[in-house]
Each structure stands twice: as C-alpha cells, then as structure tokens.
Design a protein around this motif. Structure first.
Motif, PDB file in Angstrom:
ATOM      1  N   UNK A  22       0.804  -1.213   0.000  1.00 48.03           N
ATOM      2  CA  UNK A  22       0.000   0.000   0.000  1.00 48.03           C
ATOM      3  C   UNK A  22       0.840   1.267   0.000  1.00 48.03           C
ATOM      4  N   UNK A  23       2.071   1.162   0.516  1.00 40.83           N
ATOM      5  CA  UNK A  23       2.898   2.359   0.620  1.00 40.83           C
ATOM      6  C   UNK A  23       3.213   2.977  -0.739  1.00 40.83           C
ATOM      7  N   UNK A  24       3.078   2.224  -1.803  1.00 40.97           N
ATOM      8  CA  UNK A  24       3.413   2.792  -3.113  1.00 40.97           C
ATOM      9  C   UNK A  24       2.483   3.945  -3.479  1.00 40.97           C
ATOM     10  N   UNK A 272      -4.751   3.224 -15.429  1.00 37.39           N
ATOM     11  CA  UNK A 272      -4.793   2.790 -14.036  1.00 37.39           C
ATOM     12  C   UNK A 272      -3.524   2.005 -13.744  1.00 37.39           C
ATOM     13  N   UNK A 273      -3.012   2.117 -12.514  1.00 33.52           N
ATOM     14  CA  UNK A 273      -1.699   1.556 -12.206  1.00 33.52           C
ATOM     15  C   UNK A 273      -1.681   0.038 -12.083  1.00 33.52           C
ATOM     16  N   UNK A 274      -2.712  -0.568 -11.549  1.00 32.43           N
ATOM     17  CA  UNK A 274      -2.712  -2.017 -11.429  1.00 32.43           C
ATOM     18  C   UNK A 274      -1.712  -2.528 -10.411  1.00 32.43           C
ATOM     19  N   UNK A 275      -1.289  -3.799 -10.588  1.00 31.83           N
ATOM     20  CA  UNK A 275      -0.496  -4.488  -9.585  1.00 31.83           C
ATOM     21  C   UNK A 275       0.994  -4.220  -9.654  1.00 31.83           C
ATOM     22  N   UNK A 276       1.677  -4.633  -8.609  1.00 35.55           N
ATOM     23  CA  UNK A 276       3.128  -4.524  -8.493  1.00 35.55           C
ATOM     24  C   UNK A 276       3.534  -5.051  -7.140  1.00 35.55           C
ATOM     25  N   UNK A 277       4.262  -6.175  -7.101  1.00 36.63           N
ATOM     26  CA  UNK A 277       4.511  -6.858  -5.832  1.00 36.63           C
ATOM     27  C   UNK A 277       5.972  -7.285  -5.686  1.00 36.63           C
ATOM     28  N   UNK A 278       6.890  -6.527  -6.278  1.00 35.27           N
ATOM     29  CA  UNK A 278       8.311  -6.839  -6.122  1.00 35.27           C
ATOM     30  C   UNK A 278       8.726  -6.693  -4.663  1.00 35.27           C
ATOM     31  N   UNK A 279       9.737  -7.466  -4.273  1.00 34.13           N
ATOM     32  CA  UNK A 279      10.196  -7.439  -2.889  1.00 34.13           C
ATOM     33  C   UNK A 279      10.724  -6.066  -2.495  1.00 34.13           C
ATOM     34  N   UNK A 280      11.384  -5.389  -3.430  1.00 32.34           N
ATOM     35  CA  UNK A 280      11.915  -4.053  -3.170  1.00 32.34           C
ATOM     36  C   UNK A 280      10.933  -3.005  -3.688  1.00 32.34           C
ATOM     37  N   UNK A 282      11.485  -0.055  -4.276  1.00 27.53           N
ATOM     38  CA  UNK A 282      12.149   0.806  -5.259  1.00 27.53           C
ATOM     39  C   UNK A 282      11.913   0.305  -6.677  1.00 27.53           C
ATOM     40  N   UNK A 283      11.832  -1.015  -6.861  1.00 25.87           N
ATOM     41  CA  UNK A 283      11.553  -1.565  -8.185  1.00 25.87           C
ATOM     42  C   UNK A 283      10.136  -1.220  -8.634  1.00 25.87           C
ATOM     43  N   UNK A 284       9.196  -1.329  -7.703  1.00 22.89           N
ATOM     44  CA  UNK A 284       7.797  -0.999  -8.006  1.00 22.89           C
ATOM     45  C   UNK A 284       7.671   0.474  -8.377  1.00 22.89           C
ATOM     46  N   UNK A 285       8.268   1.334  -7.572  1.00 20.72           N
ATOM     47  CA  UNK A 285       8.156   2.776  -7.790  1.00 20.72           C
ATOM     48  C   UNK A 285       8.797   3.191  -9.106  1.00 20.72           C
ATOM     49  N   UNK A 286       9.973   2.662  -9.410  1.00 18.63           N
ATOM     50  CA  UNK A 286      10.658   3.041 -10.644  1.00 18.63           C
ATOM     51  C   UNK A 286       9.844   2.626 -11.864  1.00 18.63           C
ATOM     52  N   UNK A 287       9.299   1.418 -11.831  1.00 14.43           N
ATOM     53  CA  UNK A 287       8.507   0.957 -12.971  1.00 14.43           C
ATOM     54  C   UNK A 287       7.228   1.776 -13.127  1.00 14.43           C
ATOM     55  N   UNK A 288       6.538   2.059 -12.020  1.00 10.93           N
ATOM     56  CA  UNK A 288       5.332   2.897 -12.090  1.00 10.93           C
ATOM     57  C   UNK A 288       5.681   4.327 -12.519  1.00 10.93           C
ATOM     58  N   UNK A 289       6.752   4.876 -11.974  1.00  8.05           N
ATOM     59  CA  UNK A 289       7.131   6.254 -12.315  1.00  8.05           C
ATOM     60  C   UNK A 289       7.429   6.378 -13.807  1.00  8.05           C
ATOM     61  N   UNK A 290       7.991   5.344 -14.398  1.00  9.79           N
ATOM     62  CA  UNK A 290       8.280   5.381 -15.829  1.00  9.79           C
ATOM     63  C   UNK A 290       7.023   5.589 -16.661  1.00  9.79           C
TER      64      UNK A 290
END
Length: 300
Positions: A22-24, A272-280, A282-290
């Motif tokens: 949820x923090x993303x 819409x952003x949808x899912x993202x469940x990487x352990x880090x 930072x990986x989720x944020x970078x991919x979404x930010x792109x």
C-alpha cells in the motif's frame, strides 16, 4: 496537462500481513513531485463515486452487501482482505478517480489514476484485492453519457482481467484485450475478446514483439475512440506474484508502445496503475514512475 487522480485515502492501512504494498500509493506521487516529472497542479482530488454509477455496472444485491458490510466470510476471503467501511469508501474514491480521469483524458488526451486497475471485480462479487471494477464503471459512465462510442481495454497487468471480461461479455462497445501470464492467477480464466497468455519467464524481447504485433492491429480492427490502459508492473521478473521475466526498461518500453499508438492515432487514454509486488519497493516505484515519465514525454 497530465491530470492525475490521487487522495491520501488511497493509502488506507490494511493488516500488516497483507501482501499488497500500500505504501506505493503515497510514495509514487512524492517521487514524481521530487524529480519534477509532475507539479502539484497535475494532481486532482477525486470525489465520491455515486451509487448510480456503481449499480450501472455491479448488481444491486452485491452493492447492498458491500454497503452494509454483510458479505459472507467466504466472499470476504475471496477478496483477499477484511471488509470495512473505510475500505469500501476507499474503493469509491478510487473508482471516482478513474471516472474523473477519463473525463480529463477526453480533454487532454491522457490522464492517470495513482491507484485503480481493479479488474478482478465481477458484476456480483469481488476477487483478488478488487471490490469494484474501476475500468468497467468508468467505461459504462462514458457510454451512458454518450461521451464515446467504442472502447478498447488494454490490460497488461500480469493477471488476466477476468472481472472486466465477465462484465463486458455481451457488450460490443467495449473490446477487452488481456495479455497476461498463462499459469498465473486466476487459475480459471474468463474469456476476453482477445486473450494472449504468456509462458513463465517471458522476457522483454518476446513480450514487446507480441505487443507490437497485436496492439496496432487491434486499433485498426476495433477503431476505438477511447482506451483504458491497465499498466500493472507485476510483469517484472522481480515480482513475487508475476512469474514473467521482464526488466524495468522492458516495462517502460511496453508503456511507450501503448502511449505512442494512442498519441499517433489521437485516441484518448486513461491509465490505471494495477499491480506490483516486487520485494523491493524501489523496483515498483521506478517501474510505475516510468509510466508517468513516458506519458509526459509523448503527450506534452
């Protein structure tokens, strides 16, 4: 101007053992503002989804159970988290964000929702962290108000958009396209208008080739005047639930293909952003930010 739906309520806390990061939802706008990709003026506060728009897509009996917090324990387990009034309110805010972003997309050619992509919600039930289907609700809103004639749903989350497929099974004005992991959740797939099931470990080269061959043809055949893009980043190799083999750069190229086609064909697109469940995270944020960086680059 790129308009983006976001409210602090998107980060409504869930139990600590919940897998969904949820923090993303609050870190993503902070990152985009910090790096200068967006300004405060790009963000807007969506209102509260009306019951009229809810029952324009979902069965009244299901909505009554949600509204009165009276779904069964089995139904609650299927959604993946405990039901509460705050959670139902959060869903209404997110879904309204997609509706309002769709209106902004008609004006500016592209708009986004920091959350959304709740494609596992069916007409009569919730599943997989989804209670109300924002893409379906916004699609029906646009059609009911004669704002568009033909919609193409481009669902590139790693999980099939089963709820969206079920909702629009008999609606010719909404073409559902889902490109997802073959062996991933949900085990029982619904039938979209077009499903492309990918093998485990599918890499950037394979994924992008399939998308680059499929999406232009779909646009030519369907002739949409509006596109909903489900841009989940659970396609990454680092994703705990994904099972594909894509890199962050490959995910960025995926977004570029979609936005390039929308821009060149002058088709408004709501994302819409949808899912993202990487352990880090930072990986989720970078991919979404792109996704936001690419949209700014292509449209503005």
């Amino acid at each position: 101007m790129l308009k983006i739906a976001y409210r602090e309520e998107y980060t409504h806390p869930l139990p600590a053992n919940h897998r969904f990061p949820m923090e993303k939802y609050h870190l993503l706008p902070e990152q985009l503002l910090y790096e200068g990709t967006i300004q405060e003026s790009n963000l807007f506060l969506p209102g509260f989804l009306s019951e009229e728009n809810i029952v324009g897509t979902h069965h009244i009996a299901y909505w009554e159970k949600l509204k009165t917090l009276s779904i069964s324990r089995q139904e609650e387990r299927r959604t993946g988290f405990p039901l509460s009034q705050a959670l139902v309110d959060r869903e209404r805010l997110i879904n309204q964000g997609t509706i309002e972003a769709a209106d902004f997309a008609l004006q500016y050619k592209v708009a986004m929702n920091i959350a959304g992509g709740t494609h596992h919600a069916f007409t009569d039930r919730g599943e997989g962290f989804c209670l109300l289907n924002d893409i379906a609700i916004a699609s029906n809103y646009l059609l009911a108000n004669n704002k568009v004639n033909q919609i193409l749903v481009v669902d590139l989350d790693v999980h099939q958009g089963n709820g969206t497929a079920e909702i629009f099974k008999y609606e010719s004005r909404v073409f559902t396209f889902s490109m997802h992991g073959k062996s991933n959740y949900p085990m029982h797939k619904e039938q979209s208008d077009l499903d492309i099931a990918l093998e485990d470990g599918c890499d950037d080269k394979t994924y992008l080739k399939i998308l680059d061959q499929s999406l232009p043809r779909l646009i030519d055949e369907v002739q949409p005047d509006f596109i909903f893009f489900q841009s989940g980043v659970d396609v990454l190799a680092t994703d705990k639930l994904g099972r594909l083999g894509m890199t962050i750069e490959g995910c960025k190229m995926r977004d570029k293909i979609v936005f390039d086609l929308c821009c060149r064909n002058q088709i408004p697109v709501m994302t819409s952003m949808g899912g993202g469940y990487s352990a880090k995270i930072s990986h989720i944020l970078e991919a979404h930010a792109n996704t936001y960086r690419v949209a700014q680059e292509i449209f503005f």
